[in-house]
Design an enzyme around this catalytic site. Structure first.
Site: not given
Ligand code: NDP
Length: 334
Positions: A162-163, A159
């Site tokens: 997300c990261d 992701c």
């Protein structure tokens, strides 16, 4: 006087049994929706408006896959695009506005052998559901390398939204050649120094628009015909990838992160043996409907769609499931 252990044990058993009865008390629900992506929330909006008093369990990833997407540009009605997480918040609010009981919790087991269906939430709570709409979606696939597993959360991610933040100004790699991979690569290119797009074939599977985008981004380098052999790293995390090129030559690229974007598998583990699934594990539905192999259980969204897998098609199938469910309840009251 002798102490009467028998009496005491009986009392203890009685107390324990009544506690168990209290804990195990089952709730009755007319329409239970499992999953909180666009399919689940659309089913909730429609069933709530049809006065079916739906209860929706959000699952492990509330909001579903779209919460991990950056910008959604192809959902009709948003000319300037919308963030995935914002769209899911809107869908949730809309479902709640009409009375959907949205709950945090994960369905862990089902018994669809007879109606009412028995659904277990978080391993303990039991619900009797007259109908069930399954909208559990799909989850990201990984390559299956031992080194990938070793560095999960230490440089290996599925992701970028997300990261990606953790890799600002660093070099990273994205694995895959579909729309997801191109989208992830484009997003990371805006944060990172350089992005390698590692594609196992000699072409991209992504849409023309996404292909153009990655090909016209200066800091994305596409490595066609390359297969990831090993994730390299140390105690601080990922340091590089060992790749095999088209000429079978091995090559190391120095990267601090690897983003896997090679597709998804359906979240149907708990439905095995309960519903008919296809060879890849997707729930089979009767064509042109959301009806599954069990009357009264309906499926919507990516969990039953291996072809289109779009937010808009998921939402559309959520609507179909709600209408099928409403009609079923009218014809099959309990
Ligand atoms: P896809 O199945 O379309 O693509 C998967 C990619 O990963 C392919 O390039 C595939 O290669 C590659 N791949 C699969 N397994 C491996 C492996 N073991 N090693 C290396 N590479 C591998 O998945 P996506 O998630 O990209 O897209 C799913 C659907 O969602 C599509 O219909 C897509 O159009 C849609 N989507 C739409 C978006 C949008 O419109 N904004 C955004 C994201 C997705 P190969 O081609 O060789 O099989």
């Amino acid at each position: 006087m002798l102490y009467d252990f028998t009496e005491n044990r009986k009392y203890r058993i009685f107390v324990r049994t009544s506690m168990l009865i209290l804990i195990m008390e089952t709730e009755k629900v007319k329409c239970l929706i499992v999953g909180s992506g666009p399919a689940g929330y659309t089913a909730a909006i429609y069933t709530a408006r049809a006065s079916l008093n739906p209860v929706l369990y959000e699952g492990i990833e509330p909001g579903g896959q779209l919460t991990t997407t950056t910008e959604i540009e192809n959902f009709p009605g948003y000319p300037s695009g919308i963030a995935g997480a914002a769209m899911m918040e809107d869908l949730k609010a809309q479902a709640q506005r009409f009375g959907t009981d949205v709950r945090f919790g994960t369905v862990t087991a089902v018994d669809f052998s007879k109606r009412p269906f028995i659904v277990t939430v978080d391993g303990s709570k039991t619900i009797e559901a007259e109908t069930v709409i399954v909208a559990t979606g799909a989850s990201a696939k990984y390559l299956g390398l031992a080194s990938e597993q070793q560095f999960r959360g230490m440089g290996v991610s599925a992701c970028a939204t997300c990261d990606g933040f953790f890799y600002r100004k660093k070099d990273v790699a994205v694995i895959g050649g579909g729309d997801t991979a191109c989208e992830e690569a484009s997003y990371l290119a805006s944060l990172c120094n350089k992005v390698y797009l590692v594609v196992r074939k000699d072409y991209l599977r992504a849409s023309k628009h996404m292909q153009n985008r990655v090909m016209n981004t200066n800091n994305i380098e596409i490595l066609f015909g390359h297969v990831t052999q090993q994730v390299l790293g140390d105690e601080n995390g990922v340091t590089g990838l060992l790749l095999k090129g088209p000429d079978a030559q091995e090559k190391v690229i120095d990267v601090a992160g690897m983003f896997v974007a090679i597709g998804h598998h359906p979240n149907t583990e708990i439905f095995k043996g309960q519903l008919d699934l296809d060879a890849e594990g997707y729930i089979k539905t009767i064509p042109g409907s959301s009806k599954t192999s069990v009357a009264g259980v309906f499926a919507a969204g990516d969990v039953q769609d291996n072809t289109y897998r779009q937010a808009i098609t998921a939402a559309g199938s959520g609507c179909m499931a709600a209408i099928d469910c409403e009609r079923f309840l009218l014809e099959n009251p309990l």
